[in-house]
Design a protein around this motif. Structure first.
Motif, PDB file in Angstrom:
ATOM      1  N   LEU A 219       0.830  -1.207   0.000  1.00 13.89           N
ATOM      2  CA  LEU A 219       0.000   0.000   0.000  1.00 13.89           C
ATOM      3  C   LEU A 219       0.860   1.251   0.000  1.00 13.89           C
ATOM      4  CD1 LEU A 219      -2.778  -1.082   2.535  1.00 13.89           C
ATOM      5  CD2 LEU A 219      -2.859  -1.132   0.043  1.00 13.89           C
ATOM      6  N   ASP A 220       1.995   1.198   0.680  1.00 17.30           N
ATOM      7  CA  ASP A 220       2.911   2.334   0.731  1.00 17.30           C
ATOM      8  C   ASP A 220       3.828   2.257  -0.485  1.00 17.30           C
ATOM      9  OD1 ASP A 220       4.773   4.270   1.215  1.00 17.30           O
ATOM     10  OD2 ASP A 220       5.138   3.726   3.302  1.00 17.30           O
ATOM     11  N   ALA A 221       3.748   3.247  -1.378  1.00 16.11           N
ATOM     12  CA  ALA A 221       4.541   3.211  -2.602  1.00 16.11           C
ATOM     13  C   ALA A 221       6.026   3.256  -2.315  1.00 16.11           C
ATOM     14  CB  ALA A 221       4.143   4.378  -3.514  1.00 16.11           C
ATOM     15  N   ALA A 222       6.448   3.991  -1.277  1.00 13.42           N
ATOM     16  CA  ALA A 222       7.872   4.059  -0.941  1.00 13.42           C
ATOM     17  C   ALA A 222       8.379   2.697  -0.496  1.00 13.42           C
ATOM     18  CB  ALA A 222       8.106   5.103   0.148  1.00 13.42           C
ATOM     19  N   ALA A 223       7.599   1.997   0.323  1.00 13.84           N
ATOM     20  CA  ALA A 223       7.981   0.647   0.742  1.00 13.84           C
ATOM     21  C   ALA A 223       7.968  -0.309  -0.449  1.00 13.84           C
ATOM     22  CB  ALA A 223       7.036   0.154   1.829  1.00 13.84           C
ATOM     23  N   ALA A 224       7.061  -0.112  -1.377  1.00 14.37           N
ATOM     24  CA  ALA A 224       6.991  -0.966  -2.562  1.00 14.37           C
ATOM     25  C   ALA A 224       8.264  -0.859  -3.392  1.00 14.37           C
ATOM     26  CB  ALA A 224       5.779  -0.598  -3.408  1.00 14.37           C
ATOM     27  N   LEU A 225       8.844   0.328  -3.477  1.00 10.00           N
ATOM     28  CA  LEU A 225      10.079   0.511  -4.239  1.00 10.00           C
ATOM     29  C   LEU A 225      11.233  -0.234  -3.588  1.00 10.00           C
ATOM     30  CD1 LEU A 225       9.814   4.286  -5.200  1.00 10.00           C
ATOM     31  CD2 LEU A 225       9.428   2.303  -6.664  1.00 10.00           C
ATOM     32  N   ILE A 226      11.274  -0.276  -2.279  1.00 10.69           N
ATOM     33  CA  ILE A 226      12.329  -1.018  -1.576  1.00 10.69           C
ATOM     34  C   ILE A 226      12.199  -2.507  -1.889  1.00 10.69           C
ATOM     35  CG2 ILE A 226      13.235  -1.640   0.697  1.00 10.69           C
ATOM     36  CD1 ILE A 226      12.367   1.119   1.674  1.00 10.69           C
ATOM     37  N   VAL A 227      10.974  -3.014  -1.830  1.00  7.34           N
ATOM     38  CA  VAL A 227      10.738  -4.423  -2.152  1.00  7.34           C
ATOM     39  C   VAL A 227      11.062  -4.689  -3.625  1.00  7.34           C
ATOM     40  CG1 VAL A 227       9.008  -6.236  -2.274  1.00  7.34           C
ATOM     41  CG2 VAL A 227       8.996  -4.645  -0.359  1.00  7.34           C
ATOM     42  N   ALA A 228      10.702  -3.748  -4.494  1.00  6.38           N
ATOM     43  CA  ALA A 228      10.957  -3.923  -5.925  1.00  6.38           C
ATOM     44  C   ALA A 228      12.447  -3.998  -6.217  1.00  6.38           C
ATOM     45  CB  ALA A 228      10.328  -2.779  -6.716  1.00  6.38           C
ATOM     46  N   SER A 229      13.269  -3.236  -5.515  1.00  7.55           N
ATOM     47  CA  SER A 229      14.718  -3.302  -5.727  1.00  7.55           C
ATOM     48  C   SER A 229      15.243  -4.684  -5.363  1.00  7.55           C
ATOM     49  CB  SER A 229      15.427  -2.220  -4.902  1.00  7.55           C
ATOM     50  OG  SER A 229      15.298  -2.460  -3.516  1.00  7.55           O
ATOM     51  N   THR A 230      14.702  -5.267  -4.298  1.00  3.27           N
ATOM     52  CA  THR A 230      15.121  -6.611  -3.884  1.00  3.27           C
ATOM     53  C   THR A 230      14.726  -7.643  -4.929  1.00  3.27           C
ATOM     54  OG1 THR A 230      14.837  -5.979  -1.564  1.00  3.27           O
ATOM     55  CG2 THR A 230      14.932  -8.331  -2.055  1.00  3.27           C
TER      56      THR A 230
ATOM     57  N   GLY B 142       8.241   3.029 -13.207  1.00  3.60           N
ATOM     58  CA  GLY B 142       7.752   4.357 -13.588  1.00  3.60           C
ATOM     59  C   GLY B 142       6.345   4.599 -13.087  1.00  3.60           C
ATOM     60  N   ILE B 143       5.497   3.564 -13.172  1.00  2.00           N
ATOM     61  CA  ILE B 143       4.129   3.688 -12.648  1.00  2.00           C
ATOM     62  C   ILE B 143       4.161   3.831 -11.131  1.00  2.00           C
ATOM     63  CG2 ILE B 143       1.920   2.487 -12.420  1.00  2.00           C
ATOM     64  CD1 ILE B 143       2.498   1.175 -15.127  1.00  2.00           C
ATOM     65  N   ALA B 144       5.056   3.072 -10.466  1.00  2.01           N
ATOM     66  CA  ALA B 144       5.168   3.169  -9.003  1.00  2.01           C
ATOM     67  C   ALA B 144       5.632   4.565  -8.583  1.00  2.01           C
ATOM     68  CB  ALA B 144       6.139   2.110  -8.483  1.00  2.01           C
ATOM     69  N   HIS B 145       6.559   5.144  -9.358  1.00  2.00           N
ATOM     70  CA  HIS B 145       6.988   6.521  -9.064  1.00  2.00           C
ATOM     71  C   HIS B 145       5.809   7.483  -9.180  1.00  2.00           C
ATOM     72  CE1 HIS B 145      11.110   5.744  -8.416  1.00  2.00           C
ATOM     73  NE2 HIS B 145      11.493   5.618  -9.671  1.00  2.00           N
TER      74      HIS B 145
ATOM     75  N   LEU C 212       3.649   7.023  -6.209  1.00  2.00           N
ATOM     76  CA  LEU C 212       4.253   7.655  -5.040  1.00  2.00           C
ATOM     77  C   LEU C 212       4.059   9.172  -5.084  1.00  2.00           C
ATOM     78  CD1 LEU C 212       5.948   7.502  -2.475  1.00  2.00           C
ATOM     79  CD2 LEU C 212       7.998   7.518  -3.900  1.00  2.00           C
ATOM     80  N   ALA C 213       4.257   9.760  -6.261  1.00  5.87           N
ATOM     81  CA  ALA C 213       4.051  11.205  -6.391  1.00  5.87           C
ATOM     82  C   ALA C 213       2.604  11.579  -6.091  1.00  5.87           C
ATOM     83  CB  ALA C 213       4.445  11.664  -7.801  1.00  5.87           C
ATOM     84  N   TYR C 214       1.676  10.723  -6.525  1.00  8.71           N
ATOM     85  CA  TYR C 214       0.263  10.983  -6.244  1.00  8.71           C
ATOM     86  C   TYR C 214      -0.028  10.891  -4.751  1.00  8.71           C
ATOM     87  CZ  TYR C 214      -4.815  10.418  -6.392  1.00  8.71           C
ATOM     88  OH  TYR C 214      -6.157  10.561  -6.177  1.00  8.71           O
ATOM     89  N   GLN C 215       0.555   9.875  -4.094  1.00 14.26           N
ATOM     90  CA  GLN C 215       0.372   9.753  -2.643  1.00 14.26           C
ATOM     91  C   GLN C 215       0.929  10.979  -1.924  1.00 14.26           C
ATOM     92  OE1 GLN C 215       2.135   6.047  -1.385  1.00 14.26           O
ATOM     93  NE2 GLN C 215       0.262   4.882  -1.809  1.00 14.26           N
ATOM     94  N   GLU C 216       2.105  11.423  -2.366  1.00 12.55           N
ATOM     95  CA  GLU C 216       2.708  12.595  -1.728  1.00 12.55           C
ATOM     96  C   GLU C 216       1.857  13.840  -1.956  1.00 12.55           C
ATOM     97  OE1 GLU C 216       6.577  12.674  -3.384  1.00 12.55           O
ATOM     98  OE2 GLU C 216       7.413  11.262  -1.924  1.00 12.55           O
TER      99      GLU C 216
ATOM    100  N   LEU D   7      -1.774  17.775   0.267  1.00 10.91           N
ATOM    101  CA  LEU D   7      -3.072  18.437   0.323  1.00 10.91           C
ATOM    102  C   LEU D   7      -3.730  18.292   1.685  1.00 10.91           C
ATOM    103  CD1 LEU D   7      -4.524  17.452  -3.179  1.00 10.91           C
ATOM    104  CD2 LEU D   7      -3.660  19.692  -2.462  1.00 10.91           C
ATOM    105  N   SER D   8      -3.496  17.157   2.331  1.00 12.41           N
ATOM    106  CA  SER D   8      -4.112  16.939   3.648  1.00 12.41           C
ATOM    107  C   SER D   8      -3.313  17.590   4.763  1.00 12.41           C
ATOM    108  CB  SER D   8      -4.251  15.435   3.918  1.00 12.41           C
ATOM    109  OG  SER D   8      -2.979  14.824   4.031  1.00 12.41           O
TER     110      SER D   8
END
Length: 578
Positions: free
Chosen positions: A256-267, A381-384, A387-391, A396-397
């Protein structure tokens, strides 16, 4: 034809014994006179003439065209059993006539035709079912190869050739079907084509033995399946690539967390490519986990595996610049590592890069690795972008939409977390209120008022350090939390804000009502039990004190004094009502 005309006749000069031979011959027999007319015929010949007299004229024409010895002639004859082929032998007689002795050749011709067709059928089936048929002799060399040759060689080049010369080097010591001593069925092996390229063939073979059991060679067929094998291998590679890519994609989606997903994706990317390590970069400003931006604005956001610590950053940056500027994979060598990288995009715009490396003693990157990395880069690229959308949603919040500062809720949540930590030194809260702001809205409209609020937001966020919290509480009220700042530092910041505000005088409603700031400073000392509400009230009160001095000033709030502890009375001193 009347039987009387065919009865045996013995004219003068008839060759001795020809009439008896015609009568006793087991097949059809005729004797023709010098005029080629029938002079004598046995019963079988008479029956043939009754059923189909046309064949006689064929024989008469043949004899007329013959010289001394006519030889043999086959003619079709229609009989009660159907068409039969009769082979006639013509023997010249002394009187100028001919003795014709016939033999039913129908069965033999059918057998011969069947054998010919069988051979042709076998030949056609062999050629259709295989690329070439072959036979080797006792010395192991080719003694027969189909006329079309094999593997780009013509037949003449193969006859007398040792088949082991066609085998790849790694097959040199392995059993081959060409010298087999036992039946071989659908055996796969690799041979060298005439142009030197490897060719995969499927061979079936039978050994040949003599009457004494001696080996005489082998005979078999081969079918070139190189294209099918290569297609199968490519299909297997594609399926494996799709499986690995699907695993990485599912890994990204499950996080769910895009930043955590990138860490897993690198592995997972490093493992899928059998690599020693992987880095994922993101385009944008800021400082990443490696301490700063690299490679044309690429910031490291995830890393796995063997670190690139021994690779100088000034050597890595040109490679990252090349990756960011290249459409497709980029291969390079840095130190003891061979690297491959590809840019990541979203809607055809660069938003990061993926970098993978192996030791220089490992297998070099191949086309399959490139395809897999390209697929990974597409999804990174989609994950980035995710992540930008989540940020963006988080900003905004958390942020005030006009100034970009923390909004009231987020500011006090962060301040609550900060005050809960007792391991820090003194800090300060600046409560800021605009002077003469209402006049700007009244005289110049809310558009001018928004410009003032944005300018103040920029003023408050300029020069902030990690741990500082600039915020807008609403309207024209702002706050600035200075982490690890004593009274002297808080005064310097207040002076800077007042000086900066003086530069915004052109946004004032009028010279009579200049824009300004009134600032209240409350220094917080950890360990005294002061709450966020108490701290805010002290700073707010100091701000109003600054306004009372004529605006455009700051005032320092008195130190927080914790309430004295309540001492409980001894139980014996407590009186109870009767």
């Amino acid at each position: 034809m009347a039987t009387a005309s065919l009865s045996p006749i013995a004219p003068a000069g008839e060759p001795a014994g020809s009439g008896a031979l015609v009568a006793t011959y087991p097949g059809p027999a005729l004797r023709l006179g010098p005029d080629r007319a029938v002079a004598d015929a046995n019963a079988e010949a008479e029956e043939m003439l009754d059923n189909d007299p046309r064949w006689l004229s064929d024989l008469q024409s043949w004899l007329a065209a013959s010289s001394v010895a006519p030889g043999l002639r086959s003619v079709p004859v229609e009989s009660a059993r159907g068409i039969m082929i009769v082979e006639w032998a013509g023997v010249p007689l002394a009187d100028g006539g001919f003795l014709l002795l016939g033999r039913d050749d129908t069965l033999e011709r059918q057998l011969r035709h069947t054998l010919t067709e069988s051979r042709r059928r076998y030949k056609d089936l062999v050629e259709v079912s295989s690329d070439f048929a072959w036979e080797t002799g006792p010395d192991g060399t080719f003694v027969f190869v189909t006329h079309k040759g094999a593997l780009g060689y013509d037949t003449d080049s193969l006859i007398g050739l040792d088949p082991r010369r066609l085998a790849l080097d790694e097959w040199g010591d392995l059993p081959l079907p060409f010298d087999t001593h036992r039946p071989v069925d659908q055996s796969e092996l690799w041979l060298k084509s005439a142009d030197g390229t490897p060719a995969c063939v499927v061979a079936s073979a039978l050994p040949l033995f003599g009457s004494q059991g001696e080996w005489l060679g082998a005979r078999g067929v081969c079918r070139d399946v190189t294209d099918q094998v290569l297609r199968s291998a490519e299909l297997a590679r594609v399926r494996n690539r799709e499986r690995l890519l699907a695993h990485i994609v599912h890994t990204l989606r499950d996080q769910l967390d895009a930043a955590a997903a990138l860490i897993v994706a690198s592995t997972e990317t490093a493992r899928a490519l059998s690599a020693d390590g992987c880095r994922i970069y993101r385009a944008g400003d800021g400082v990443g986990p490696d301490g700063g931006p690299m490679g044309g604005g690429l910031v490291l956001v995830a890393e796995f595996g063997t670190p690139l610590s021994d690779v100088e950053s000034d050597s890595l940056q040109p490679l990252l610049d090349r990756v960011a500027a290249t459409d497709g994979t980029v291969v390079g060598q840095l130190g003891d590592f061979q690297l491959i990288g590809e840019r990541t995009e979203h809607r055809q715009a660069l938003n990061g890069a993926v970098l993978v490396w192996r030791g220089d003693d490992a297998e070099p990157w191949d086309e399959e690795d490139r395809h897999l990395l390209s697929g990974v880069a597409d999804h990174i690229g989609i994950a980035h972008a995710h992540l930008a959308y989540q940020e963006r949603l988080r900003r905004l919040s958390e942020r005030d939409g006009l100034t970009g500062l923390f909004n009231r809720r987020t500011f006090f949540e962060r301040l609550e977390e900060t005050l809960s930590r007792t391991d820090s030194g003194p800090s300060a809260l600046l409560y800021v209120d605009l002077d003469n702001f209402k006049a700007v809205n009244d005289l110049h409209g809310h558009q001018q008022g928004d410009a003032v609020l944005r300018a103040v937001g920029t003023l408050l966020s300029t020069g902030v350090r990690p741990g500082d919290l600039p915020g807008r509480l609403g309207g024209d009220e702002f706050v600035l939390w200075l982490g690890r700042a004593d009274e002297a530092q808080a005064r310097r910041v207040a002076d800077r804000l007042l000086t900066g505000m003086a530069g915004l005088g052109h946004l004032s409603a009028s010279p009579e009502k200049p824009l300004g700031l009134s600032i209240g400073i409350a220094v917080h000392v950890p360990g005294r039990g002061e709450t966020v509400r108490e701290l805010t009230d002290r700073a707010d009160a100091a701000m109003y004190a600054a306004k009372k001095t004529g605006k455009g000033h700051y005032a320092l709030a008195p130190s927080h004094r914790p309430d004295p502890p309540v001492t409980a009375l001894p139980a014996t001193a407590v009186e109870t009502a009767p």
